[in-house]
Design a protein around this motif. Structure first.
Motif, short mmCIF file in Angstrom:
data_model
loop_
_atom_site.label_atom_id
_atom_site.label_comp_id
_atom_site.label_asym_id
_atom_site.label_seq_id
_atom_site.Cartn_x
_atom_site.Cartn_y
_atom_site.Cartn_z
N GLY A 341 8.03 14.45 -25.13
CA GLY A 341 7.59 13.42 -24.22
C GLY A 341 8.11 12.04 -24.57
N THR A 342 9.31 11.99 -25.13
CA THR A 342 9.92 10.72 -25.54
C THR A 342 10.96 10.28 -24.53
OG1 THR A 342 9.63 11.40 -27.84
CG2 THR A 342 11.10 9.55 -27.43
N THR A 343 10.98 9.00 -24.20
CA THR A 343 12.01 8.47 -23.32
C THR A 343 13.36 8.50 -24.02
OG1 THR A 343 10.46 7.01 -22.16
CG2 THR A 343 12.78 6.43 -22.05
N CYS A 344 14.34 9.15 -23.40
CA CYS A 344 15.69 9.23 -23.95
C CYS A 344 16.56 8.16 -23.29
CB CYS A 344 16.29 10.61 -23.71
SG CYS A 344 15.50 11.92 -24.67
N VAL A 345 17.18 7.33 -24.10
CA VAL A 345 18.03 6.24 -23.62
C VAL A 345 19.47 6.57 -23.99
CG1 VAL A 345 18.42 3.76 -23.64
CG2 VAL A 345 16.11 4.64 -23.98
N ILE A 346 20.31 6.80 -22.99
CA ILE A 346 21.66 7.31 -23.25
C ILE A 346 22.71 6.34 -22.73
CG2 ILE A 346 20.89 9.70 -23.24
CD1 ILE A 346 21.94 10.01 -20.42
N TYR A 347 23.88 6.38 -23.35
CA TYR A 347 24.99 5.52 -22.96
C TYR A 347 26.17 6.38 -22.54
CZ TYR A 347 28.46 1.78 -22.99
OH TYR A 347 29.43 0.88 -22.62
N ASP A 348 26.67 6.12 -21.34
CA ASP A 348 27.79 6.88 -20.79
C ASP A 348 29.04 6.01 -20.86
OD1 ASP A 348 29.48 8.57 -19.43
OD2 ASP A 348 28.60 8.22 -17.46
N GLY A 349 29.80 6.17 -21.94
CA GLY A 349 31.00 5.36 -22.09
C GLY A 349 31.46 5.27 -23.52
N ASN A 350 32.39 4.36 -23.76
CA ASN A 350 32.99 4.19 -25.08
C ASN A 350 32.14 3.21 -25.91
OD1 ASN A 350 34.68 4.05 -27.27
ND2 ASN A 350 36.29 2.88 -26.25
N PRO A 351 31.71 3.60 -27.10
CA PRO A 351 30.86 2.72 -27.90
C PRO A 351 31.57 1.46 -28.38
CG PRO A 351 31.52 4.60 -29.21
CD PRO A 351 31.96 4.88 -27.80
N SER A 352 32.89 1.44 -28.30
CA SER A 352 33.63 0.26 -28.76
C SER A 352 34.25 -0.52 -27.61
CB SER A 352 34.72 0.66 -29.75
OG SER A 352 35.65 1.55 -29.14
#
Length: 708
Positions: A341-352
């Motif tokens: 039940g944890t909110t997942c925060v995701i990033y779609d792209g290049n970390p740099s």
């Protein structure tokens, strides 16, 4: 007003402390220290894993008749009679999490666009796609293959697939066609869900040609679904452009979607197929089960990573992020936040950021903007931030972050110290957040795709030392063994696990006699050696210990066996930027070029050093390694595999060292380049061409002198 503003700041009592208090109140079990708790967890396996079942309130419509019915490796039988479904465990949180006002998934892409998916919407979309798949004839055991980026739709598609009992498998769109086919051909999927393209490093990358190639080369695919992610599917003239649109399969909202429930499945029903590569042959398609994966993920994520439920008072507002692509098992780890039940925060792209103007502050600003509380990434990411000279106190409000996670490779002590100093400055500038500890807590873990878990990790109640992981995980009977198969403390040895864990593979797909499975993990030491819980040998019928392929040191001589250090791979598997790849896959790409007769690659990741991967090539007579050929070799690797596996240097050599049976001697050359003496790493009598070693000895000397 946001939920976090209407609730008092959480106390964040460590999750492992809450578990120990529960053990005392419900089991009358009390332990003097963590080593005592760990020892109990790996000696009384039934009691420990039953406690995990009960503590996390695992549900099943039928009871189990035992906890560990058969302690044999491989082939341990866990919780016979019980039923499970990963999706059931996720969706049980819908009502409570939504009532508290928290989303299930928050996603930001490179353009800065933020998408939130509520818990009810997650359930509705998963039900809609599941009903669509079922209408296409998808049955329990069928494989659904995905070629998708790190977006909410990938998580929805996963839940829809496994709710039907179908088996999920995913590859990242940055992988070349050949690498994807090497994986998906083995599992013969019935359905393919693919993306039209991705936005990465500031550029749009059309993938419709790859999707067409995948469909053409996978004759078992009866149904294709295309995710219109960047719009190239709409303009494509390819046949696959007329496939079912993913968005259309997610639209249904009716009494059927409202009443849809994931199937209850046997505890060990196949959940997903992930891939881990050895040094020869095709990638290993590893099958994990529903029940074991859920149990181990809950224990790891909550007790050791200290990631709480977003709607529980102790961890109110938890927002969990671990940067990953879908080609890394950390995507599975990010996904597992939903189990609690944890909110997942995701990033779609290049970390740099953009390729032509790298910006290592990208992920930090993303974390600040989205109020991330647990921030995880590969160790190489933190090292790059340090080298870039980032000042985190100038990248937005990062005071919500209370923990940093790392994995993929050892985290160098100086990098961890840099990060701790950065967060001391962040916290000093915070106006509202109170922190019980002076330093940020680092949750450094080491595990593997192989069992979708961790062996070594964190404990918020133990001391921290830069470059050292805090402990062996509960339930993981991990030891460092010398060549004689004897446990050692304060010395570097082979990482072994002497007792089964519920998430260990059920089997490898297409390996009916377990030959590849046994050869991968269980053949280094004699059967029965060290297999008795708590120490000592058992009968050969109990099988062998799991040999993981890492160099490990547990504790220091004369001290408690606590802090652990991973010294890199003890085999020749490539581990670059958190992604593992078999050397054979690189050879396929390189040796496909007509100029290249032979090749060998080694990865010198060791003792927290930045990975250095040289490639050695034997060329056709009259051909030299000029700039043009170097560029072609690199492009072949880039297109067939991924840019992540480009070598640091390419050397033209006369011969590749081989054994009498013709095997490339990757591991001896790796050890040689790490400074071990030649006579201790290779047996010339077992070589087909020992005369070629002189060149490698000289090259190793020069490399060591440069890196000293």
């Amino acid at each position: 007003m946001s939920p976090t503003a209407t609730h008092p700041a959480p106390p964040y009592v460590p999750q492992i402390r809450l578990y120990q208090e529960w053990l005392q109140s419900t089991r009358q079990l009390q332990f003097a220290d963590y080593p005592a708790l760990w020892h109990w967890s790996v000696t009384d396996l039934d009691a420990f894993w039953q406690s995990i079942w009960d503590y996390f309130d695992m549900q099943s419509p039928t009871p189990h008749s035992a906890v560990l019915a058969s302690n044999v490796m491989p082939g341990a039988i866990w919780f016979p009679g019980a039923q499970a479904n990963y999706a059931q465990q996720v969706l049980r949180h819908v009502d409570a999490a939504h009532a508290a006002g928290f989303p299930a998934i928050v996603c930001q892409d490179e353009s800065g666009c933020v998408t939130e998916l509520s818990w009810p919407e997650l359930r509705r979309q998963a039900a809609s796609l599941a009903l669509h798949l079922r209408a296409q004839g998808v049955q329990p055991g069928d494989r659904v293959a995905a070629y998708l980026p790190n977006c909410p739709e990938a998580m929805v598609a996963f839940l829809a697939t496994v709710s039907l009992g179908a088996v999920w498998s995913i590859c990242a769109p940055d992988m070349g066609t050949a690498s994807v086919l090497d994986r998906f051909r083995q599992i013969e999927p019935k359905v393919l869900i693919a993306v039209d393209g991705v936005q990465y490093a500031g550029r749009a990358h059309d993938r419709m040609d790859v999707v067409q190639a995948l469909k053409d080369a996978l004759p078992t695919v009866q149904h294709l679904i295309v995710h219109h992610h960047i719009g190239t599917a709409s303009s494509s003239t390819l046949q696959v452009a007329r496939a079912t649109v993913l968005a259309d399969t997610l639209k249904a909202s009716s009494a059927l979607t409202d009443s849809f429930e994931p199937l209850w499945l046997p505890f060990d029903h196949p959940l997903w197929i992930v891939y881990s590569s050895g040094t020869t042959g095709l990638p290993k398609p590893i099958v994990h089960g529903h029940g074991g994966t859920v149990l181990v993920a809950l224990a790891l994520k909550i007790l050791h990573n200290d990631i709480g439920c977003s709607y529980q008072p102790n961890s109110w507002g938890e927002r969990y992020h671990w940067y990953s692509s879908t080609g890394w098992v950390m995507w599975n780890a990010q996904l597992s936040g939903l189990l609690n039940g944890t909110t997942c925060v995701i990033y779609d792209g290049n970390p740099s950021g953009p390729k032509d103007a790298p910006d290592w502050g990208t992920l930090w600003r993303f974390a600040a903007n989205n109020r991330v509380t647990f921030f995880g990434a590969g160790a190489a990411f933190y090292a790059n931030c340090q080298k870039a000279g980032l000042d985190l106190s100038h990248l937005g409000d990062l005071s919500h972050i209370r923990a940093l996670g790392t994995t993929g490779s050892p985290l160098a002590p100086e990098t961890q110290s840099w990060g701790s100093a950065q967060f001391r400055a962040v916290r000093a500038g915070a106006t509202q957040q109170a922190w019980p500890d002076a330093d940020i807590w680092w949750c450094n873990i080491s595990g593997g795709t192989d069992f979708c878990g961790a062996f070594i990790g964190g404990n918020r109640e133990l001391p921290q030392e830069p470059g050292v992981m805090q402990c062996r995980l509960l339930g993981c009977a991990v030891e460092a063994w010398n060549e004689a198969g004897e446990p050692v403390v304060g010395e570097v040895g082979e990482l072994v696990c002497s007792q089964p864990i519920p998430s260990m593979p059920l089997y490898f797909w297409g390996d009916p006699e377990n030959q590849r499975y046994l050869a991968s993990y269980f053949e280094m030491y004699p059967k029965g050696l060290g297999r008795k819980p708590g120490g000592g040998d058992a009968g050969a019928e109990s099988g062998g210990v799991w040999r993981h392929g890492d160099w490990l040191r547990i504790g220091a001589q004369g001290a408690l066996a606590e802090g652990c250090v991973i010294y890199g791979r003890s085999d020749a598997t490539i581990n670059r930027h958190g992604l593992r790849m078999g050397t054979s896959e690189i050879y396929s790409a390189v040796e496909a070029l007509p100029e290249v007769l032979d090749s060998m690659v080694v990865d010198l990741e060791y003792l927290g050093r930045e990975s250095y991967m040289p490639l050695f090539v034997v060329l056709r007579p009259g051909v030299s390694l000029d700039e043009a050929l170097t560029a072609r070799i690199r492009e072949s690797i880039r297109s067939a595999l991924s840019p992540r596996f480009l070598p640091n240097a390419i050397f033209q050599v006369a011969e590749i060292p081989r054994t009498l049976s013709g095997k490339k001697q990757e591991l001896p050359i790796k050890k040689l380049m790490l400074g071990q003496p030649l006579e201790k790493v290779v047996n010339r009598e077992a070589m087909a061409n020992p005369g070629c070693l002189d060149w490698y000895v000289q090259m190793a000397r020069e490399h060591l002198a440069r890196s000293a």
